[in-house]
Design a protein around this motif. Sequence first.
Motif, mmCIF file in Angstrom:
data_model
loop_
_atom_site.group_PDB
_atom_site.id
_atom_site.type_symbol
_atom_site.label_atom_id
_atom_site.label_comp_id
_atom_site.label_asym_id
_atom_site.label_seq_id
_atom_site.Cartn_x
_atom_site.Cartn_y
_atom_site.Cartn_z
ATOM 1 N N ARG A 87 -39.442 40.200 -59.345
ATOM 2 C CA ARG A 87 -39.833 39.640 -60.518
ATOM 3 C C ARG A 87 -39.820 38.224 -60.702
ATOM 4 N N PHE A 88 -40.327 37.406 -59.803
ATOM 5 C CA PHE A 88 -40.252 36.000 -59.903
ATOM 6 C C PHE A 88 -41.570 35.542 -59.494
ATOM 7 N N ALA A 89 -42.091 34.262 -60.112
ATOM 8 C CA ALA A 89 -43.043 33.599 -59.662
ATOM 9 C C ALA A 89 -42.900 31.996 -60.082
ATOM 10 N N HIS A 90 -44.101 31.348 -59.805
ATOM 11 C CA HIS A 90 -43.845 29.847 -59.575
ATOM 12 C C HIS A 90 -45.088 29.432 -60.592
ATOM 13 N N LEU A 91 -44.887 28.457 -61.639
ATOM 14 C CA LEU A 91 -46.044 27.894 -62.342
ATOM 15 C C LEU A 91 -46.554 26.555 -61.826
ATOM 16 N N GLY A 92 -48.155 26.654 -62.028
ATOM 17 C CA GLY A 92 -48.686 25.246 -61.467
ATOM 18 C C GLY A 92 -49.621 24.974 -62.475
ATOM 19 N N LEU A 93 -49.860 23.649 -62.932
ATOM 20 C CA LEU A 93 -50.701 23.106 -63.884
ATOM 21 C C LEU A 93 -51.391 21.741 -63.335
ATOM 22 N N GLY A 94 -52.551 21.626 -63.669
ATOM 23 C CA GLY A 94 -53.113 20.578 -63.434
ATOM 24 C C GLY A 94 -54.113 20.169 -64.531
ATOM 25 N N LEU A 95 -54.017 19.080 -64.946
ATOM 26 C CA LEU A 95 -54.779 18.632 -66.300
ATOM 27 C C LEU A 95 -55.836 17.526 -65.825
ATOM 28 N N LEU A 96 -57.191 17.620 -66.544
ATOM 29 C CA LEU A 96 -57.920 16.427 -66.412
ATOM 30 C C LEU A 96 -57.569 15.388 -66.690
ATOM 31 N N PRO A 97 -57.923 14.333 -65.992
ATOM 32 C CA PRO A 97 -57.426 12.774 -66.714
ATOM 33 C C PRO A 97 -57.557 12.674 -68.024
ATOM 34 N N ALA A 98 -58.642 12.937 -68.708
ATOM 35 C CA ALA A 98 -59.049 12.649 -70.127
ATOM 36 C C ALA A 98 -57.855 13.540 -70.843
ATOM 37 N N ALA A 99 -57.210 14.624 -70.567
ATOM 38 C CA ALA A 99 -56.503 15.615 -71.143
ATOM 39 C C ALA A 99 -54.970 15.324 -71.131
ATOM 40 N N ARG A 100 -54.790 14.147 -70.401
ATOM 41 C CA ARG A 100 -53.341 13.878 -70.090
ATOM 42 C C ARG A 100 -52.891 13.044 -71.226
ATOM 43 N N GLY A 101 -51.220 13.268 -71.506
ATOM 44 C CA GLY A 101 -50.590 12.599 -72.577
ATOM 45 C C GLY A 101 -50.960 12.944 -73.843
ATOM 46 N N LYS A 102 -51.414 14.159 -73.892
ATOM 47 C CA LYS A 102 -51.838 14.745 -75.638
ATOM 48 C C LYS A 102 -50.968 15.753 -75.887
ATOM 49 N N GLY A 103 -49.964 16.187 -74.982
ATOM 50 C CA GLY A 103 -49.156 17.326 -75.542
ATOM 51 C C GLY A 103 -49.799 18.510 -74.834
#
Length: 180
Positions: A87-103
């Motif tokens: 019952r274990f997993a990893h998280l991954g996230l990639g935001l588009l450049p225009a969406a970064r820095g906005k929370g």
Amino acid sequence: MLTGTTVGLRARHEDDIPILRTELYDDVVNSSRAEGGPWRPIRPESKDPRLVVDESKLTSVTFSVIELEGGSLIGSADLWGIDTHNRFAHLGLGLLPAARGKGYGTDAVAVLCHYGFDVRGMQRLQVETLADNHAMLAAAERNGFVREGVLRSSAWVLGEFLDEVLLGMLADEWRERSKR
């Protein structure tokens, strides 16, 4: 669709693929920092497994991240390396450049945690990120992830070895935070 305060995680749509390919994966620097292997060009018609979801694969779940206010695509999120026995997993996230820095990253991590702990019943979620990825470190730590270690010089990125930080959270820690 799973929703947070500002973002939603939904199934990948066919029209998401060209945007993600162009804004995330065709960016050599971004892709080199996010992937575990070297960047390589992919033909537009390719069934690139980073983009095209294989629904028969039980060890990962891929989402498109959208902004709730306007419904626009802002990135990609994954629960990967799912181990149903432990019952274990990893998280991954990639935001588009225009969406970064906005929370959006902090909210997307929270929604991934909800999915992993509350929907899938995971006991532990883990994040591995480059030591200089301050945005991901902050998003994880704002959601209660604890730094558990540094993997020294473990990532070969564009001609140099970089450290990775390992962060983890347990289901009881998530439930305690969710009560607040």
